[in-house]
Design a protein around this motif. Structure first.
Motif, PDB file in Angstrom:
ATOM      1  N   ASP A   1       0.831  -1.195   0.000  1.00  0.00           N
ATOM      2  CA  ASP A   1       0.000   0.000   0.000  1.00  0.00           C
ATOM      3  C   ASP A   1       0.871   1.252   0.000  1.00  0.00           C
ATOM      4  N   ASP A   2       1.993   1.176   0.706  1.00  0.00           N
ATOM      5  CA  ASP A   2       2.907   2.316   0.736  1.00  0.00           C
ATOM      6  C   ASP A   2       3.518   2.552  -0.635  1.00  0.00           C
ATOM      7  N   PHE A   3       3.866   1.469  -1.336  1.00  0.00           N
ATOM      8  CA  PHE A   3       4.382   1.607  -2.693  1.00  0.00           C
ATOM      9  C   PHE A   3       3.313   2.209  -3.612  1.00  0.00           C
TER      10      PHE A   3
ATOM     11  N   ASN B   1       9.286  16.072   0.054  1.00  0.00           N
ATOM     12  CA  ASN B   1      10.562  15.426   0.383  1.00  0.00           C
ATOM     13  C   ASN B   1      10.756  14.098  -0.341  1.00  0.00           C
ATOM     14  N   ILE B   2      10.046  13.931  -1.441  1.00  0.00           N
ATOM     15  CA  ILE B   2      10.007  12.604  -2.061  1.00  0.00           C
ATOM     16  C   ILE B   2      11.328  12.193  -2.703  1.00  0.00           C
ATOM     17  N   ILE B   3      12.212  13.151  -2.994  1.00  0.00           N
ATOM     18  CA  ILE B   3      13.487  12.770  -3.609  1.00  0.00           C
ATOM     19  C   ILE B   3      14.661  12.841  -2.628  1.00  0.00           C
ATOM     20  N   ASN B   4      14.397  13.133  -1.361  1.00  0.00           N
ATOM     21  CA  ASN B   4      15.515  13.234  -0.417  1.00  0.00           C
ATOM     22  C   ASN B   4      15.337  12.340   0.814  1.00  0.00           C
ATOM     23  N   ALA B   5      14.582  11.256   0.639  1.00  0.00           N
ATOM     24  CA  ALA B   5      14.399  10.294   1.732  1.00  0.00           C
ATOM     25  C   ALA B   5      14.815   8.915   1.246  1.00  0.00           C
ATOM     26  N   HIS B   6      15.408   8.136   2.158  1.00  0.00           N
ATOM     27  CA  HIS B   6      15.887   6.796   1.772  1.00  0.00           C
ATOM     28  C   HIS B   6      15.518   5.786   2.848  1.00  0.00           C
ATOM     29  N   ALA B   7      14.654   4.834   2.481  1.00  0.00           N
ATOM     30  CA  ALA B   7      14.282   3.745   3.387  1.00  0.00           C
ATOM     31  C   ALA B   7      14.789   2.446   2.780  1.00  0.00           C
TER      32      ALA B   7
ATOM     33  N   GLN C   1      20.716  -4.912  -2.225  1.00  0.00           N
ATOM     34  CA  GLN C   1      21.869  -4.109  -1.805  1.00  0.00           C
ATOM     35  C   GLN C   1      22.313  -3.168  -2.911  1.00  0.00           C
ATOM     36  N   LEU C   2      22.284  -3.649  -4.150  1.00  0.00           N
ATOM     37  CA  LEU C   2      22.681  -2.824  -5.292  1.00  0.00           C
ATOM     38  C   LEU C   2      21.724  -1.644  -5.472  1.00  0.00           C
ATOM     39  N   ILE C   3      20.415  -1.926  -5.423  1.00  0.00           N
ATOM     40  CA  ILE C   3      19.429  -0.857  -5.595  1.00  0.00           C
ATOM     41  C   ILE C   3      19.460   0.101  -4.412  1.00  0.00           C
ATOM     42  N   ASN C   4      19.610  -0.430  -3.197  1.00  0.00           N
ATOM     43  CA  ASN C   4      19.718   0.435  -2.017  1.00  0.00           C
ATOM     44  C   ASN C   4      20.876   1.415  -2.154  1.00  0.00           C
ATOM     45  N   GLU C   5      21.996   0.920  -2.685  1.00  0.00           N
ATOM     46  CA  GLU C   5      23.169   1.778  -2.856  1.00  0.00           C
ATOM     47  C   GLU C   5      22.900   2.860  -3.902  1.00  0.00           C
ATOM     48  N   HIS C   6      22.210   2.495  -4.985  1.00  0.00           N
ATOM     49  CA  HIS C   6      21.864   3.484  -6.014  1.00  0.00           C
ATOM     50  C   HIS C   6      20.928   4.554  -5.447  1.00  0.00           C
ATOM     51  N   ILE C   7      19.940   4.126  -4.658  1.00  0.00           N
ATOM     52  CA  ILE C   7      18.997   5.082  -4.067  1.00  0.00           C
ATOM     53  C   ILE C   7      19.716   5.998  -3.088  1.00  0.00           C
ATOM     54  N   LYS C   8      20.574   5.417  -2.259  1.00  0.00           N
ATOM     55  CA  LYS C   8      21.345   6.214  -1.300  1.00  0.00           C
ATOM     56  C   LYS C   8      22.182   7.268  -2.008  1.00  0.00           C
TER      57      LYS C   8
ATOM     58  N   LEU D   1      14.035   3.873  -9.491  1.00  0.00           N
ATOM     59  CA  LEU D   1      14.776   3.128  -8.472  1.00  0.00           C
ATOM     60  C   LEU D   1      13.858   2.513  -7.425  1.00  0.00           C
ATOM     61  N   VAL D   2      12.926   3.306  -6.923  1.00  0.00           N
ATOM     62  CA  VAL D   2      12.100   2.861  -5.802  1.00  0.00           C
ATOM     63  C   VAL D   2      10.945   1.977  -6.255  1.00  0.00           C
TER      64      VAL D   2
END
Length: 241
Positions: A78-80, A108-114, A156-163, A213-214
């Motif tokens: 639902d969050d997605f 803040n949709i482009i400056n948050a990382h979960a 891990q790869l996608i998390n790193e790209h998002i970060k 990415l997300v």
């Protein structure tokens, strides 16, 4: 008992019955060898039983991890969906100043990382178990290892790209916009900020990257996880039962 056998050997020698003595000696050696083989077999059986019990314990941990992650990821669907709705509204130029003022997440949709993570206790235990066994002789173990290796490496790869993308966005804001230092309440009242998020192509480009990415990548990984979990869980439960 040893004295009894020694007396037998002594009597054979004393009476000159060397053939009988040799036969007896061979028989005694045979009994000793049989005894050793039985002891080794019992030891191997006990060790195999311990290893099998350990494997079942590991499977139970994997089952618990997989069920927990499946439930959590189901709840994030639902969050997605909500997040993707925001991405689409921004990219379709349907967001107004009032929308940003009333929606903290939108601003803040482009400056948050979960980061996306999977429970890995059972997976790590299984890797250690297979390493100790030198090879994955069990097809279920092989399939679980392959599955977890793929989803964890991808996440891990996608998390790193998002970060990195989030860090890049924040760095750009810091270096190019005077309103960067403002807190959220002050920022959404700032005309320069509102003009940027409503009209700037740069902002929309950054939103488009975040959406890829997300939503496209992380969501795809979650769907793959849930799909494969539905296949692996019945196999694990069958082995445990």
């Amino acid at each position: 008992m040893l004295k009894f056998f020694r007396n037998i050997r002594y009597n054979f020698i004393k009476e000159g019955k060397f053939i009988n003595y040799i036969k007896y000696a061979v028989g005694e050696i045979f009994l000793v060898v049989i005894g050793i083989l039985i002891a080794v077999s019992i030891n191997n059986w006990n060790e195999n039983r311990k290893q099998q019990q350990l494997f079942l314990t590991i499977l139970k941990n994997i089952e618990d991890d997989m069920k927990s992650d499946t439930l959590i990821f189901y709840q994030t669907k639902d969050d997605f969906r909500k997040g993707d709705s925001i991405f689409k509204r921004i990219l379709d130029n349907k967001m107004t100043r009032e929308d940003y003022i009333n929606c903290e997440r939108c601003a803040n949709i482009i400056n948050a990382h979960a980061p996306l993570s999977f429970k890995s206790k059972g997976f790590e235990m299984l890797k250690g178990y297979v390493d100790n066994q030198n090879e994955a002789k069990d097809s279920l173990a092989s399939d679980i290892l392959m599955f977890y290796s793929q989803v964890t490496d991808l996440s891990q790869l996608i998390n790193e790209h998002i970060k990195n993308d989030v860090s890049g966005n924040l760095k750009y804001w810091k270096e190019n916009h005077d309103w960067f230092y403002l807190n959220h309440e002050e920022r959404i009242k700032n005309e320069d900020f509102l003009n940027y998020v409503v009209n700037s192509t740069d902002f929309k480009n950054r939103v488009a990257v975040q959406r890829i990415l997300v939503v496209k990548n992380l969501k795809s990984i979650l769907e793959t996880f849930n799909k494969n979990a539905k296949i692996l869980l019945p196999r694990i439960e069958a082995r445990l039962n």
